[in-house]
Scaffold this motif. Structure first.
Motif, mmCIF file in Angstrom:
data_model
loop_
_atom_site.group_PDB
_atom_site.id
_atom_site.type_symbol
_atom_site.label_atom_id
_atom_site.label_comp_id
_atom_site.label_asym_id
_atom_site.label_seq_id
_atom_site.Cartn_x
_atom_site.Cartn_y
_atom_site.Cartn_z
ATOM 1 N N CYS A 95 0.708 -1.184 0.151
ATOM 2 C CA CYS A 95 0.078 -0.103 -0.010
ATOM 3 C C CYS A 95 0.942 1.352 0.063
ATOM 4 C CB CYS A 95 -1.029 -0.215 1.073
ATOM 5 S SG CYS A 95 -0.251 -0.122 2.834
ATOM 6 N N ALA A 96 0.297 2.377 -0.514
ATOM 7 C CA ALA A 96 1.191 3.674 -0.839
ATOM 8 C C ALA A 96 0.250 4.742 -0.519
ATOM 9 C CB ALA A 96 1.748 3.481 -2.137
ATOM 10 N N LEU A 97 1.025 5.811 0.092
ATOM 11 C CA LEU A 97 -0.011 7.163 0.092
ATOM 12 C C LEU A 97 1.198 8.200 -0.294
ATOM 13 C CD1 LEU A 97 -2.117 8.248 2.201
ATOM 14 C CD2 LEU A 97 -0.328 8.696 3.733
ATOM 15 N N GLY A 98 0.365 9.212 -0.869
ATOM 16 C CA GLY A 98 0.677 10.380 -1.650
ATOM 17 C C GLY A 98 -0.049 11.386 -2.159
ATOM 18 N N ARG A 99 0.549 12.390 -2.939
ATOM 19 C CA ARG A 99 -0.216 13.657 -3.410
ATOM 20 C C ARG A 99 -0.453 13.357 -4.480
ATOM 21 N NH1 ARG A 99 -2.473 16.753 0.584
ATOM 22 N NH2 ARG A 99 -0.883 17.056 2.501
ATOM 23 N N SER A 110 4.865 8.943 -7.387
ATOM 24 C CA SER A 110 3.762 9.869 -6.870
ATOM 25 C C SER A 110 3.676 9.685 -5.340
ATOM 26 C CB SER A 110 2.562 9.882 -7.473
ATOM 27 O OG SER A 110 2.814 10.156 -8.957
ATOM 28 N N TYR A 111 4.126 8.626 -4.734
ATOM 29 C CA TYR A 111 3.777 8.094 -3.447
ATOM 30 C C TYR A 111 5.081 8.065 -2.624
ATOM 31 C CZ TYR A 111 -0.331 6.656 -5.804
ATOM 32 O OH TYR A 111 -1.527 6.616 -6.424
ATOM 33 N N GLY A 112 4.915 8.773 -1.336
ATOM 34 C CA GLY A 112 6.057 8.993 -0.609
ATOM 35 C C GLY A 112 6.186 8.149 0.714
ATOM 36 N N PHE A 113 5.095 7.294 0.845
ATOM 37 C CA PHE A 113 4.848 6.758 1.978
ATOM 38 C C PHE A 113 4.358 5.148 1.479
ATOM 39 C CE2 PHE A 113 5.612 10.046 4.875
ATOM 40 C CZ PHE A 113 5.157 11.009 4.624
#
Length: 124
Positions: A95-99, A110-113
């Motif tokens: 899974c990934a999280l980003g702006r 595009s995902y920093g986490f």
């Protein structure tokens, strides 16, 4: 931000699994959240994403109509419901999280986490 993925396992072809990803340290609600996967010997690839707020959702062609991504803002978590699984779905799922903006939701950059990954094995 820490992302904790869970729910992977061994399943027969045609079966279902549900992956979950919980976040701590930051709210999901203002970010794009996504799932990627990496099969043995292959590059990591996009699976699905959901933009902040109430959507929209995006899917790789290979999983469209079989996988569903959804988020629970109250629980600060996202999930990936995987149905009609195929042996080629075997991979470590992240899974990934980003702006990410709409044009870049499929790009890893595009995902920093990122979560630590959970292994899904589909037997034939």
């Amino acid at each position: 931000v820490q992302l904790q993925a869970s729910g992977g396992g061994l399943v027969q072809a045609g079966g279902s699994l549900r992956l979950s990803c919980a976040a701590s340290g930051r709210s999901f609600s203002q970010y794009t959240t996504a799932w990627f996967r990496q099969a043995p010997g292959k590059d990591r690839e996009f699976v699905a994403a959901v933009r902040w707020g109430s959507g929209p959702t995006f899917y790789a062609d290979s999983v469209k109509d079989r996988f569903t991504i959804f988020r629970d803002n109250a629980e600060n978590a996202i999930a990936l419901q995987m149905n009609s699984l195929k042996p080629e779905d075997t991979a470590v799922y992240y899974c990934a999280l980003g702006r990410a903006i709409i044009s870049s939701v499929r790009d890893m950059g595009s995902y920093g986490f990122w979560g630590q990954g959970t292994l899904v094995t589909v037997s034939s």
